[in-house]
Design a protein around this motif. Sequence first.
Motif, mmCIF file in Angstrom:
data_model
loop_
_atom_site.group_PDB
_atom_site.id
_atom_site.type_symbol
_atom_site.label_atom_id
_atom_site.label_comp_id
_atom_site.label_asym_id
_atom_site.label_seq_id
_atom_site.Cartn_x
_atom_site.Cartn_y
_atom_site.Cartn_z
ATOM 1 N N ILE A 35 0.840 -1.222 0.054
ATOM 2 C CA ILE A 35 0.034 -0.093 0.146
ATOM 3 C C ILE A 35 0.675 1.221 0.135
ATOM 4 O O ILE A 35 0.679 2.154 -0.511
ATOM 5 N N ASN A 36 1.991 1.120 0.668
ATOM 6 C CA ASN A 36 2.906 2.406 0.625
ATOM 7 C C ASN A 36 3.895 2.137 -0.505
ATOM 8 O O ASN A 36 4.242 1.004 -1.124
ATOM 9 N N ILE A 37 4.320 3.530 -1.273
ATOM 10 C CA ILE A 37 5.018 3.201 -2.272
ATOM 11 C C ILE A 37 6.476 2.838 -2.313
ATOM 12 O O ILE A 37 7.393 2.769 -3.101
ATOM 13 N N VAL A 38 6.924 3.137 -0.675
ATOM 14 C CA VAL A 38 8.311 2.691 -0.602
ATOM 15 C C VAL A 38 8.456 1.686 0.633
ATOM 16 O O VAL A 38 7.372 1.868 1.734
ATOM 17 N N LEU B 267 17.066 4.145 -2.712
ATOM 18 C CA LEU B 267 16.654 5.481 -2.611
ATOM 19 C C LEU B 267 17.505 6.488 -2.201
ATOM 20 O O LEU B 267 18.290 6.242 -0.968
ATOM 21 N N PRO C 179 14.073 8.483 1.349
ATOM 22 C CA PRO C 179 15.034 8.566 2.713
ATOM 23 C C PRO C 179 16.559 7.827 2.230
ATOM 24 O O PRO C 179 16.183 6.637 1.759
ATOM 25 N N TRP D 85 16.068 2.001 2.134
ATOM 26 C CA TRP D 85 14.706 2.184 1.343
ATOM 27 C C TRP D 85 14.781 1.950 -0.037
ATOM 28 O O TRP D 85 15.698 2.340 -0.786
ATOM 29 N N PRO E 124 11.891 1.566 -3.813
ATOM 30 C CA PRO E 124 10.263 1.591 -4.119
ATOM 31 C C PRO E 124 9.813 0.031 -3.795
ATOM 32 O O PRO E 124 10.537 -0.789 -3.831
ATOM 33 N N SER F 33 8.049 -1.854 -5.204
ATOM 34 C CA SER F 33 8.068 -2.943 -6.295
ATOM 35 C C SER F 33 9.231 -3.434 -6.622
ATOM 36 O O SER F 33 9.464 -4.686 -7.064
ATOM 37 N N GLU F 34 10.340 -2.863 -5.891
ATOM 38 C CA GLU F 34 11.807 -3.448 -6.394
ATOM 39 C C GLU F 34 12.092 -4.049 -4.905
ATOM 40 O O GLU F 34 13.406 -4.401 -4.902
ATOM 41 N N PHE G 284 16.773 6.919 -8.037
ATOM 42 C CA PHE G 284 15.437 7.367 -7.639
ATOM 43 C C PHE G 284 15.512 7.759 -6.303
ATOM 44 O O PHE G 284 16.476 7.517 -5.518
ATOM 45 N N THR G 285 14.408 8.722 -5.927
ATOM 46 C CA THR G 285 14.245 9.196 -4.780
ATOM 47 C C THR G 285 12.679 9.362 -4.483
ATOM 48 O O THR G 285 11.844 9.163 -5.200
ATOM 49 N N HIS H 34 5.570 8.932 2.449
ATOM 50 C CA HIS H 34 5.828 7.317 2.186
ATOM 51 C C HIS H 34 4.343 6.700 1.604
ATOM 52 O O HIS H 34 4.532 5.775 0.976
ATOM 53 N N ARG H 35 3.234 7.174 1.756
ATOM 54 C CA ARG H 35 2.067 6.651 1.268
ATOM 55 C C ARG H 35 1.687 7.264 -0.089
ATOM 56 O O ARG H 35 1.468 6.517 -1.016
ATOM 57 N N ILE I 214 7.599 8.607 -6.255
ATOM 58 C CA ILE I 214 9.004 7.961 -6.665
ATOM 59 C C ILE I 214 9.334 8.858 -8.225
ATOM 60 O O ILE I 214 8.650 9.045 -8.958
#
Lengths: 270, 236
Positions: free
Chosen positions: A166-169, A202, A205, A226, A228, A230-231, B117-118, B123-124, B128
């Motif tokens: 649900i969170n992107i990272v 990343l 963070p 940290w 993404p 998906s990775e 990437f950053t 976070h939610r 990206i």
Amino acid sequence: MVIILDKIVYGNVSIFNLLLALIVVIIVALIAKGISINLRRALKGKISKNHLRNMVRLVNFIGIIFALIIILPIIGVNPTGLIVAGGIVAIVIGLATQNVISNLVAGLFLMIERPIKIGDSVNIDGTSGVVEDVKIISTTIRTFDGLYVRIPNEHVFNTKITNYNINIVRRFEYTIRIRYRDDAEKTIEIIKNLIDDHSFTLKNPAPEIFVENLGDSSVNINVKIWTPTSENWNVKTELLWKIKKVLEAEGIQIPFPQREVWFKNKPKTT
Amino acid sequence: MFELHKIPFKFENKEFSLVVDRIEGRFSYIRECNSELCEKNILSKTTPKVMLSPVEPVNLPKKLTTCFLIEFEKTSIIEPKTTKKIFIKFPMEFGVFIKSKKDYEIIDIFSPLKPKFTLYGDHRIGTICRYSKSKIHSKLPRVNPLYEGIMELNIINHTNNWVEISKSVFNACGMELWHTDKLVSMKATMKIIQEKLAETEFVNAPLKKGMKKSMELYTPNTVSIFTPKFTMSGWL
């Protein structure tokens, strides 16, 4: 015009009553249509097409019932008897289907709250896997080793849900152990460069690398990274071995467990 | 370099090499860049043409995002009610296109630079972004077009306060790249609406006369007279 409208068709029902009933049906049909369209937009992609179609049918069905309840008195049908009979049937059905209804209600709340959606990797009360379907009464999960698990929605709604997507990272961490005689600062620098070199770790963070504790046999360095979401898995499985190889190439080793042994009486040497 | 070429085609420099050649009844594409080899067969009824073009720098190593973030090497503070033009650098990515009859088709994307990437934002619900760092230049700086392009960024402070900015985030949809053989460029604006709120947008115009428009991989979904914007909120 008024005379025509007042003309009785049957019983106490005039043409006006019939027209009014027709208008009510049209209005209810338009409202049901509007609700269906918004429901489709809101739930598209979140539940399967079959279930979405069934929900839309349910909305239309409820609309028909509602329209009937309104127009029956208008067209001269006394609904009292129907309501009494309907009430008794409802009580019987309600008692017989308590669990089903609670699962259905929980399913609706899950669709509103949306803690999970199709394709998410989740852990629901100890069952981990990928969400295959969120149906009206139950949720289906395919576990990571390919098993099919069906969870009633009431249980899903009332239990702890961990959604990994649900969170992107996301962050993962390692503990790297080195010998006491190895240079911890140099180790941290090497690990930092390796992490910086990887595309999917990343920038923000930023990764954290520090001496976490001084263990019995080793200096323990904690590495938090940290990525993404998906990775996350790919980077986690790839990076640890790279760190090990690079450290070894620099002469920094992971120690075996060690003990220092002191003799009370010094052994005689010949 | 950035034009339509007939097959057989070969381009080589110290950063990368491209070879497109006819082998028996098909065409062979080989690209080498940073020790990475890409080989493909092109099966075409007619002999296609090949074009190398700069593309939006958000494709590698895989399509994670359509946004990219340029962090300024030093934080800047801009005066209230001021417009200031600066030049910053962005990383290059190249697309190899084949043209058969009317259409162009992308067959490869590569870059001599390693992408990074950053996270911008929460976070939610954050974004990206492809990450890059750049110095701020007041005049057009020199660049190696195989590594970097130049963005002319107009920063407009609409507020009544001095505002600190350390980065700029852009949406690749609506990005307009222009090129010559020596320079790849784009123009954009960054409108500071409040102390922690800004909007970035691309300007469809070349930096210099005679520049040609590069191929676009990301185009806005809807037909609109307005180019897509990115709203920077919370962190400038």
